[in-house]
Design an enzyme around this catalytic site. Sequence first.
Site, PDB file in Angstrom:
ATOM      1  CD  GLU A 238      -2.867  -1.037   0.640  1.00 29.70           C
ATOM      2  OE1 GLU A 238      -3.366  -0.088  -0.296  1.00 29.70           O
ATOM      3  OE2 GLU A 238      -3.755  -2.405   0.226  1.00 29.70           O
ATOM      4  CB  CYS A 272      -1.380   7.185   1.538  1.00 31.57           C
ATOM      5  SG  CYS A 272      -2.835   6.513   2.171  1.00 31.57           S
TER       6      CYS A 272
HETATM    7  P1  NAD Z   1       8.908   4.337   4.059  1.00 32.50           P
HETATM    8  O1  NAD Z   1       8.661   3.879   2.910  1.00 32.50           O
HETATM    9  O2  NAD Z   1      10.243   5.307   4.227  1.00 32.50           O
HETATM   10  O3  NAD Z   1       8.719   3.587   5.282  1.00 32.50           O
HETATM   11  C1  NAD Z   1       8.000   2.513   5.570  1.00 32.50           C
HETATM   12  C2  NAD Z   1       8.378   1.385   6.482  1.00 32.50           C
HETATM   13  O4  NAD Z   1       9.284   0.792   5.801  1.00 32.50           O
HETATM   14  C3  NAD Z   1       8.826   2.172   7.947  1.00 32.50           C
HETATM   15  O5  NAD Z   1       8.533   1.227   8.920  1.00 32.50           O
HETATM   16  C4  NAD Z   1      10.349   1.969   7.462  1.00 32.50           C
HETATM   17  O6  NAD Z   1      11.366   1.653   8.570  1.00 32.50           O
HETATM   18  C5  NAD Z   1      10.363   0.342   6.608  1.00 32.50           C
HETATM   19  N1  NAD Z   1      11.354   0.525   5.823  1.00 32.50           N
HETATM   20  C6  NAD Z   1      12.388   1.293   5.416  1.00 32.50           C
HETATM   21  N2  NAD Z   1      13.367   0.821   4.519  1.00 32.50           N
HETATM   22  C7  NAD Z   1      13.014  -0.615   4.352  1.00 32.50           C
HETATM   23  C8  NAD Z   1      13.550  -1.679   3.897  1.00 32.50           C
HETATM   24  N3  NAD Z   1      14.664  -1.647   3.180  1.00 32.50           N
HETATM   25  N4  NAD Z   1      13.032  -3.065   3.993  1.00 32.50           N
HETATM   26  C9  NAD Z   1      11.862  -3.036   4.760  1.00 32.50           C
HETATM   27  N5  NAD Z   1      11.390  -2.003   5.538  1.00 32.50           N
HETATM   28  C10 NAD Z   1      11.921  -0.883   5.205  1.00 32.50           C
HETATM   29  O7  NAD Z   1       7.538   5.410   4.156  1.00 32.50           O
HETATM   30  P2  NAD Z   1       7.042   6.587   5.316  1.00 32.50           P
HETATM   31  O8  NAD Z   1       7.993   7.604   4.973  1.00 32.50           O
HETATM   32  O9  NAD Z   1       7.319   5.987   6.698  1.00 32.50           O
HETATM   33  O10 NAD Z   1       5.785   6.735   5.067  1.00 32.50           O
HETATM   34  C11 NAD Z   1       5.113   7.616   4.281  1.00 32.50           C
HETATM   35  C12 NAD Z   1       4.595   6.870   2.988  1.00 32.50           C
HETATM   36  O11 NAD Z   1       3.822   5.987   3.111  1.00 32.50           O
HETATM   37  C13 NAD Z   1       4.025   7.958   1.816  1.00 32.50           C
HETATM   38  O12 NAD Z   1       4.440   7.624   0.590  1.00 32.50           O
HETATM   39  C14 NAD Z   1       2.796   7.708   2.099  1.00 32.50           C
HETATM   40  O13 NAD Z   1       1.852   7.832   0.829  1.00 32.50           O
HETATM   41  C15 NAD Z   1       2.745   6.084   2.280  1.00 32.50           C
HETATM   42  N6  NAD Z   1       1.428   5.715   2.957  1.00 32.50           N
HETATM   43  C16 NAD Z   1       0.585   4.705   1.964  1.00 32.50           C
HETATM   44  C17 NAD Z   1      -0.627   4.320   2.587  1.00 32.50           C
HETATM   45  C18 NAD Z   1      -1.652   3.528   1.942  1.00 32.50           C
HETATM   46  O14 NAD Z   1      -2.483   2.948   2.647  1.00 32.50           O
HETATM   47  N7  NAD Z   1      -1.560   3.474   0.545  1.00 32.50           N
HETATM   48  C19 NAD Z   1      -0.966   4.783   4.036  1.00 32.50           C
HETATM   49  C20 NAD Z   1      -0.130   5.483   4.737  1.00 32.50           C
HETATM   50  C21 NAD Z   1       0.924   6.047   3.908  1.00 32.50           C
END
Ligand code: NAD
Length: 482
Positions: A238, A272
Amino acid sequence: MPADAARLNRIPVKNPRSGEIDYHVTPPSRERISEKCQSLRAAQVDWASAPLADRMGIMLKWADAVEAHKDAIVKAESIDTGRWRISSESPDAVIWGIRGWCDRAEDIVNRALQVGASSTMPSVKLAQQLVPYSLVGVISPWNFPMMLSTIDAIPALIAGSAVIIKPSEVTPRFIEPLQESIATVPELEKVLTYVAGGGQTGQDMIDNVDIICFTGSVPTGRKVAQACANNFIPAFLELGGKDPVIVTKSADLERATDAVLRGAVHATGQICYSIERVYVDSQVHDEFVEKLIKKTAEISLNDSDIHQGHVGPLIFDKQAGIIDKQLDDAVAKGAKIRSGGKSQEINGGRYIQPTIVTNVNHAMTLMRDETFGPVMPVMRFSSVDEAVDLANDTEFGLSAAVIAGDAQEAMDIGKRINAGGVSLMDTTLTGSILRDAEKTSFNLSGLGGSRMGGASILRFYRKKALMLNPDMPIKLKDLHEI
Ligand code: NAD
């Protein structure tokens, strides 16, 4: 882990209101994650074999426990998010999530178990068995820390899986009080655990689970998908969005401006499915913008008092840099900032006023990349066909909105937009479908099945077909080659 190594490994956590680092988390070692996962898998056997009603009874006890720990959870989460009202509602979202899914689960599962007779071999009797994946890994982001850490976990637990959750390292404070609520329900504690950590912990988790539910950005989603592909496990992703709204010339502009302002600015635009592109018919564009500017002037920051104001700080510093860069790029290419502007530091926190930008076009990163802030770029269109083309000119496809003169006009336009969820005559209605309709994203906004509707539970099952032939088997010698 030895004490020195643990200290070196600690991840600092910033308070978004003060800018101070006033909390740390220590990620578990790879070995520790593997041990936790083994123990969760062992406990899942009994969890899955218990009747659904028993599992739900345990989940409902957890809902009560979350209620009992509400104050501590809200306090912890509101420090990480710098906002009070939304954080104060996040335990309720989890409690309603548990109770709501428990209301629906039996019906969803029973319907999935019903199979008709075989249409290809009528004598064969069919039965369907649902076998839950043993261990589900959840990786979640910082914008709605607790709610998004449980949105996939609750249906997975109901399905009969064990769950390990790694929330964002940017907003981890709620983990402690929430884990305390889990500890008061010993049957649940055996099959549900949280780990604090960053990307490495996420990767370590992927190596130990059977299925991943990831919510976060596109670049990280890609890494997660690649790691899951290597391990041959399914990934539900997502991801981000660049959600458009189309406002037609027949729209009520009071309605349209209210819906756009809320859809773009709520939670400081850190949703998001926030509205990030506003397309307005040329004939009403100027009036729309004037009204939007007027309403935006009534919106205030919560910098002096967390209980007052509409807009909290930007939770993640890095995001402030992205927003500012997009605004600079837009202005350099001819855009006009009509209210608000770049982020500013107030008492150590980073804030941004709701920002309206006009004279924008699709050459600007503001109209192409995810902003994740309270910015409303407004662009004119001269025909509905052009508006639909503009809305679909994106590498994302999470959700969208249409505000037209009436519901039918909005529906006709909505059907032409490539997005998983389209709000009609309003914006950002995605929360309304949680248990009742399914949605899958277009393009880079996601991958895998729906996290909404009945599929939310059913995706955690392997579906086994049991095929019974009550007649004598066909003999090989009776099968003639033609
Ligand atoms: P991010 O991708 O930076 O991090 C998300 C998660 O992934 C964190 O827990 C992080 O620690 C983990 N992570 C980082 N590197 C990783 C790796 N190599 N392997 C596995 N896990 C890893 O996102 P963010 O900045 O925390 O959140 C914002 C983003 O989330 C925005 O793009 C937003 O649109 C999206 N979002 C989407 C939804 C949806 O339902 N579509 C909902 C909320 C947020």
